[in-house]
Design an enzyme around this catalytic site. Structure first.
Site, mmCIF file in Angstrom:
data_model
loop_
_atom_site.group_PDB
_atom_site.id
_atom_site.type_symbol
_atom_site.label_atom_id
_atom_site.label_comp_id
_atom_site.label_asym_id
_atom_site.label_seq_id
_atom_site.Cartn_x
_atom_site.Cartn_y
_atom_site.Cartn_z
ATOM 1 N N CYS A 193 -28.866 11.649 -40.953
ATOM 2 C CA CYS A 193 -27.746 12.591 -40.933
ATOM 3 C C CYS A 193 -28.293 13.925 -41.401
ATOM 4 O O CYS A 193 -28.631 14.094 -42.577
ATOM 5 C CB CYS A 193 -26.629 12.106 -41.856
ATOM 6 S SG CYS A 193 -25.227 13.244 -41.981
ATOM 7 N N GLU B 223 -25.434 14.402 -34.090
ATOM 8 C CA GLU B 223 -26.737 13.878 -33.689
ATOM 9 C C GLU B 223 -27.110 14.537 -32.365
ATOM 10 O O GLU B 223 -26.242 15.012 -31.629
ATOM 11 C CB GLU B 223 -26.711 12.351 -33.523
ATOM 12 C CG GLU B 223 -26.760 11.572 -34.829
ATOM 13 C CD GLU B 223 -28.085 11.697 -35.557
ATOM 14 O OE1 GLU B 223 -28.987 12.424 -35.060
ATOM 15 O OE2 GLU B 223 -28.223 11.074 -36.623
#
Length: 253
Positions: free
Chosen positions: A2, A113
């Site tokens: 992340c 992402e």
């Protein structure tokens, strides 16, 4: 992993959601493009002594994203510590003390992402839960003392945080979300439901290994309602910020 996320909820909403209090007034501007070293809200529990004895207090604090271990010579190590691998967090020098006694929850609305395309092209995606709730990631926090600042002066102590990650669960028949996540990255930030959050934050819980296992075991259930949507490339620049960054667009590939 992340590396960018969204945290746009107001302080009052976070206090109500986590039934937490403030040790001191804080200001947390909404951000649709949280990046390493940014100031982010975290929730932790502490044992506080008062006239009635010791009691557990749940508090909302502001921390720098990217954990700086207490033994670090300077805070420059932080950007490399935005994530902590859950498989090795009990052994890694940067995290092994924090996971035993300095666990926190990191609230978020979703995270980004990038999917690799032809050549150097990349398509950003926004991963987020259902519309009626936000995310809560398992995190760690640490205090670092700046030796260049005199005792008692502002900035003497730096509070920092890291988000736990794990291998992305393999897709199964119960949901297609994990197949989509696997296409994006082989790591996923570890989400928690309310019961797991309660256990993770408990400052009197001393079995860190069991707590890490608990968080890891709950990832499929906690992430079952996540959605994956392609968004515009503007999110790739940390200077861009605003709700338009999470608006779905047609994927490039």
């Amino acid at each position: 992993m992340c590396g960018r996320y969204v945290m746009a909820r107001a302080v009052g909403d976070l206090l109500a959601e986590f039934d937490a209090e403030l040790e001191e007034e804080v200001s947390i501007p909404p951000s649709w493009n949280v990046a390493p070293t940014d100031a982010v809200p975290i929730v932790l529990e502490r044992l506080v002594e008062d006239a009635a004895g010791a009691r557990q207090v749940r508090q909302l604090h502001v921390a720098r994203w990217g954990l700086v271990p207490s033994w670090a010579k300077d805070p420059g190590i932080g950007p490399r510590m935005i994530n902590a691998r859950s498989e090795s967090v009990l052994e890694k020098p940067a995290f092994r003390k924090a996971v035993k006694s300095r666990r926190c929850a990191v609230p978020a609305d979703g995270y980004y992402e990038w999917k690799q395309g032809p050549g150097k092209s990349k398509q950003p995606y926004y991963v987020h839960p259902g519309e009626d709730h936000g995310l809560v990631f398992a995190g760690l926090y640490e205090w670092w003392k700046d030796p260049s600042i005199p005792e008692g002066e502002p900035g003497r102590w730096l509070l920092s945080t890291s988000i736990l990650t794990a291998d992305t669960p393999p897709p199964g028949t119960e949901s297609t979300i994990f197949g989509k996540l696997t296409e994006l990255h082989d790591r996923v930030p570890l989400p928690m439901d309310k019961a797991t959050t309660q256990a993770w934050l408990d400052p009197q819980a001393d079995d860190a290994a069991a707590l890490v296992d608990l968080v890891r075991a709950g990832v499929k259930e906690a992430a079952a309602d996540w959605h994956v949507e392609s968004v515009g490339k503007d999110v790739g620049n940390v200077r861009n910020n605003g709700p338009d960054l999470i608006r779905p667009v047609e994927a490039l590939f």
